[in-house]
Design a protein around this motif. Sequence first.
Motif, mmCIF file in Angstrom:
data_model
loop_
_atom_site.group_PDB
_atom_site.id
_atom_site.type_symbol
_atom_site.label_atom_id
_atom_site.label_comp_id
_atom_site.label_asym_id
_atom_site.label_seq_id
_atom_site.Cartn_x
_atom_site.Cartn_y
_atom_site.Cartn_z
ATOM 1 N N MET A 1 0.838 -1.163 0.000
ATOM 2 C CA MET A 1 0.000 0.000 0.000
ATOM 3 C C MET A 1 0.889 1.235 0.000
ATOM 4 O O MET A 1 1.897 1.293 0.680
ATOM 5 C CB MET A 1 -0.905 -0.026 1.235
ATOM 6 N N SER A 2 0.484 2.243 -0.737
ATOM 7 C CA SER A 2 1.308 3.444 -0.821
ATOM 8 C C SER A 2 1.317 4.167 0.514
ATOM 9 O O SER A 2 0.395 4.053 1.326
ATOM 10 C CB SER A 2 0.781 4.367 -1.923
ATOM 11 N N ASN A 3 2.369 4.927 0.738
ATOM 12 C CA ASN A 3 2.532 5.638 2.004
ATOM 13 C C ASN A 3 1.440 6.668 2.234
ATOM 14 O O ASN A 3 1.126 6.998 3.367
ATOM 15 C CB ASN A 3 3.908 6.302 2.065
ATOM 16 N N ASN A 4 0.857 7.206 1.151
ATOM 17 C CA ASN A 4 -0.209 8.195 1.286
ATOM 18 C C ASN A 4 -1.488 7.585 1.841
ATOM 19 O O ASN A 4 -2.262 8.267 2.504
ATOM 20 C CB ASN A 4 -0.513 8.850 -0.064
ATOM 21 N N LEU A 5 -1.725 6.319 1.567
ATOM 22 C CA LEU A 5 -2.967 5.670 1.977
ATOM 23 C C LEU A 5 -2.857 4.939 3.309
ATOM 24 O O LEU A 5 -3.869 4.573 3.899
ATOM 25 C CB LEU A 5 -3.419 4.692 0.893
ATOM 26 N N THR A 6 -1.654 4.717 3.799
ATOM 27 C CA THR A 6 -1.451 3.930 5.013
ATOM 28 C C THR A 6 -2.124 4.531 6.246
ATOM 29 O O THR A 6 -2.789 3.798 6.987
ATOM 30 C CB THR A 6 0.048 3.710 5.259
ATOM 31 N N ALA A 8 -4.772 6.418 6.500
ATOM 32 C CA ALA A 8 -6.213 6.249 6.361
ATOM 33 C C ALA A 8 -6.601 4.789 6.550
ATOM 34 O O ALA A 8 -7.603 4.481 7.214
ATOM 35 C CB ALA A 8 -6.677 6.745 4.986
ATOM 36 N N ALA A 9 -5.813 3.879 5.994
ATOM 37 C CA ALA A 9 -6.108 2.449 6.145
ATOM 38 C C ALA A 9 -5.999 2.024 7.600
ATOM 39 O O ALA A 9 -6.821 1.234 8.087
ATOM 40 C CB ALA A 9 -5.167 1.624 5.271
ATOM 41 N N ASN A 10 -5.010 2.556 8.316
ATOM 42 C CA ASN A 10 -4.868 2.236 9.737
ATOM 43 C C ASN A 10 -6.065 2.743 10.533
ATOM 44 O O ASN A 10 -6.582 2.044 11.402
ATOM 45 C CB ASN A 10 -3.570 2.827 10.302
ATOM 46 N N PHE A 11 -6.511 3.971 10.243
ATOM 47 C CA PHE A 11 -7.681 4.520 10.925
ATOM 48 C C PHE A 11 -8.920 3.682 10.622
ATOM 49 O O PHE A 11 -9.706 3.365 11.524
ATOM 50 C CB PHE A 11 -7.912 5.980 10.515
ATOM 51 N N THR A 13 -9.044 0.581 9.738
ATOM 52 C CA THR A 13 -8.925 -0.719 10.402
ATOM 53 C C THR A 13 -9.375 -0.605 11.853
ATOM 54 O O THR A 13 -10.115 -1.459 12.351
ATOM 55 C CB THR A 13 -7.476 -1.227 10.319
ATOM 56 N N ARG A 14 -8.942 0.460 12.522
ATOM 57 C CA ARG A 14 -9.378 0.662 13.919
ATOM 58 C C ARG A 14 -10.885 0.899 13.994
ATOM 59 O O ARG A 14 -11.558 0.387 14.897
ATOM 60 C CB ARG A 14 -8.603 1.822 14.546
ATOM 61 N N LEU A 15 -11.407 1.665 13.061
ATOM 62 C CA LEU A 15 -12.853 1.920 13.019
ATOM 63 C C LEU A 15 -13.630 0.628 12.786
ATOM 64 O O LEU A 15 -14.634 0.350 13.449
ATOM 65 C CB LEU A 15 -13.176 2.942 11.921
ATOM 66 N N SER A 16 -13.155 -0.185 11.869
ATOM 67 C CA SER A 16 -13.792 -1.471 11.574
ATOM 68 C C SER A 16 -13.736 -2.397 12.786
ATOM 69 O O SER A 16 -14.730 -3.053 13.124
ATOM 70 C CB SER A 16 -13.095 -2.117 10.370
ATOM 71 N N ASN A 17 -12.586 -2.460 13.435
ATOM 72 C CA ASN A 17 -12.461 -3.303 14.632
ATOM 73 C C ASN A 17 -13.380 -2.816 15.749
ATOM 74 O O ASN A 17 -13.998 -3.630 16.445
ATOM 75 C CB ASN A 17 -11.012 -3.340 15.114
ATOM 76 N N ALA A 18 -13.481 -1.503 15.921
ATOM 77 C CA ALA A 18 -14.375 -0.956 16.949
ATOM 78 C C ALA A 18 -15.826 -1.305 16.633
ATOM 79 O O ALA A 18 -16.591 -1.694 17.536
ATOM 80 C CB ALA A 18 -14.199 0.559 17.040
ATOM 81 N N ALA A 19 -16.210 -1.181 15.366
ATOM 82 C CA ALA A 19 -17.584 -1.534 14.980
ATOM 83 C C ALA A 19 -17.850 -3.010 15.217
ATOM 84 O O ALA A 19 -18.934 -3.392 15.692
ATOM 85 C CB ALA A 19 -17.816 -1.171 13.512
ATOM 86 N N LEU A 20 -16.870 -3.845 14.915
ATOM 87 C CA LEU A 20 -17.037 -5.284 15.126
ATOM 88 C C LEU A 20 -17.161 -5.613 16.613
ATOM 89 O O LEU A 20 -17.989 -6.430 17.012
ATOM 90 C CB LEU A 20 -15.870 -6.040 14.492
ATOM 91 N N TRP A 21 -16.339 -4.975 17.440
ATOM 92 C CA TRP A 21 -16.420 -5.193 18.885
ATOM 93 C C TRP A 21 -17.763 -4.716 19.433
ATOM 94 O O TRP A 21 -18.378 -5.390 20.265
ATOM 95 C CB TRP A 21 -15.269 -4.490 19.600
#
Length: 192
Positions: A1-6, A8-11, A13-21
């Motif tokens: 993944m390009s450095n520009n998108l990393t 946003a992808a990390n955020f 991922t955290r948002l998705s994990n929080a929604a799943l929890w």
Amino acid sequence: MSNNLTPAANFLTRLSNAALWLAGIGLVLMTVFVAWQVFCRYVLNDSPSWTEPGSVMLMSWFIFLGAAVGIRENNHLGFDVLLYVLPKSGKRVLRMISDIVILAFGAGMIWYGGALISLTWNTTLPSLGISGAFDYLPLAAGGVLAVIFSLERIVLRLAGEPIDEVLDEVLPAEIAVEIENINVDPKANLKV
């Protein structure tokens, strides 16, 4: 993944994990509410009025949050029959169309969920004592997450990220199950 998108992808991922929890916690709480209602009804002969509407509201939350996570992880429902016979370029186009349709559906969830929230904001749910808008918040919140996660997939695909290659290597579920069910004699020289 390009450095520009990393970042946003990390955020996301955290948002998705929080929604799943939150969805998982909602499922557990709903189970506790229903168990409490059954206990109170059949053992104490005095059923609380808040357990059923509370359970239904929690169910709305975990359904819409879980569905949004499914969109991000590409585990949502879809008609994928054509994907097994098309070349990679055709698959990419169909997946892009699918993500655009999901984005539009999520926008509709936000729009109509918002309309329902505004219509019911001044009403009160008698059994819970809260605004009737809380019944429709999961619809709008799920729509927001669906738009964000489908937009992420669209942006990654347009940026040239290989998000479809992993999907192309996965066997259809029906074939994978059949391969697992084949009983092969270990002495035979058959290759599966």
